[in-house]
Enzyme design. Structure first.
Site, PDB file in Angstrom:
ATOM      1  CB  CYS A 133     -37.180   3.331  22.896  1.00  0.00           C
ATOM      2  SG  CYS A 133     -37.281   4.451  21.504  1.00  0.00           S
ATOM      3  CB  CYS A 136     -39.521   6.344  22.788  1.00  0.00           C
ATOM      4  SG  CYS A 136     -39.188   5.093  21.593  1.00  0.00           S
ATOM      5  CG  ASP A 137     -39.325   6.396  26.775  1.00  0.00           C
ATOM      6  OD1 ASP A 137     -40.391   6.872  26.358  1.00  0.00           O
ATOM      7  OD2 ASP A 137     -39.128   5.189  26.903  1.00  0.00           O
TER       8      ASP A 137
END
Ligand code: NDP
Length: 309
Positions: A133, A136-137
């Site tokens: 992701c 997300c990261d």
């Protein structure tokens, strides 16, 4: 506890089913599952959901859907359905806290989960340079070098997103062309920070305390096959998704990739009163708007079914 209708999943399909079922006075119960708001919550901006000319933040969109479902009387529970018995109505569900629920109608809207290549190194470096992701990261890779694996729309979208943070993005594509839509391909190919490595596969990852590089092979089996190491700090998977249908086996029929099979273009599973909506039953489109529409269809079918009981 018995309910007229239970909806499992809190992505666009689940919430839309809840909005429709709620407005039909069915007092739906919605089990949010592991990822409240579904897959969209791990993306940033949604540009292609009609009604938002300037785009909308994905979390905001899902929050609005949630509030809309609650406004029409949906009870939202932060539970996961661990197993079920769909052999006969009323259908039985067992939750993660060991409680049992029964229902007359069920909407399965459990979505799909990111796939991995299956390399041991993916597990070894999970959270230490491996991610599925980017949104997300990606933040952790500012001014660093990253690689994204895949050639579809997701991979292109993630590569573009990461190019806004990282100093360099490699896109590792196993074929000689991208599968993504033309507009996404153009964005990637015209982005000076992205370098596409066609005909390339990943053999493994290396690094002392986290990912420091990937072992790659170019044109495997070809005359010019070449193995080499590519120094990177982050390795992002974007090679598609696996439908979350296991919990509902052996009751529902699935295709060879695990997608729940429904009757024609309806959400009917073949089990009376049990419907599948959204990405868990959609191997083709996988779009929020389409998931939402199938959630609406499922609730409308359920309403008719319950009225005839
Ligand atoms: P896709 O299935 O479209 O693409 C998967 C990609 O990963 C392909 O390039 C595939 O390669 C590659 N791949 C699969 N397995 C491996 C492997 N083992 N090793 C290396 N590469 C692999 O998935 P997406 O998630 O990209 O997209 C799914 C759907 O969602 C599509 O319909 C897409 O259009 C849609 N989507 C739309 C977006 C938008 O409109 N904004 C954004 C994101 C997704 P190969 O081509 O060789 O099979």
């Amino acid at each position: 506890m018995h309910h007229k209708i239970i909806i499992i999943g809190s992505g666009p399909a689940g919430y839309t089913a809840a909005i429709y079922a709620g407005r039909a006075n069915l007092s739906p119960v919605l089990l949010e599952g592991l990822q409240p708001g579904g897959q969209l919550t791990i993306t940033t901006e949604v540009e292609n959901y009609p009604g938002f000319a300037e785009g909308i933040d994905a979390n905001e969109l899902m929050d609005q859907m949630r509030q809309q479902a609650e406004r029409f009387g949906t009870t939202i529970m932060s539970n996961i359905c661990m197993r079920c018995d769909l052999s006969k109505a009323p259908y039985r569900l067992w939750l993660d806290d060991d409680t049992e629920m029964t229902c007359d109608a069920l909407v399965i809207a459990t979505g799909a989960t990111a796939k991995y290549l299956g390399l041991d190194d993916e597990k070894k470096y999970m959270g230490q340079g491996v991610s599925a992701c980017a949104t997300c990261d990606g933040f952790f890779y500012r001014k660093k070098v990253v690689a994204v694996v895949g050639g579809g729309d997701t991979a292109c979208e993630e590569a573009n997103y990461l190019s806004g943070l990282a100093s360099k993005v490699y896109l590792i594509v196993r074929k000689s062309q991208l599968r993504a839509s033309q507009i996404m391909q153009d964005r990637v190919l015209n982005n000076p920070k992205i370098e596409v490595l066609f005909l390339t596969n990943t053999l493994g990852l290396y690094g002392e305390n986290g990912v420091e590089g990937a072992h790659l092979v170019y044109n495997k089996g070809g005359e010019d096959e070449r193995e080499y190491d590519l120094p990177i700090d982050g390795f992002f998977l974007a090679i598609g998704h696996k439908p979350n249908s296991e919990t509902f086996l052996p009751w529902v029929k699935i295709d060879e990739n695990g997608y729940i099979m429904t009757e024609g273009d309806s959400p009917r599973t073949g089990i009376p009163g049990v419907y599948a909506a959204g990405d868990v039953a959609d191997p083709h489109y996988r779009q929020a708007i389409i998931a939402a529409a199938s959630g609406a269809k499922a609730a409308m079918e359920a309403e008719k079914y319950l009225a005839n009981l």
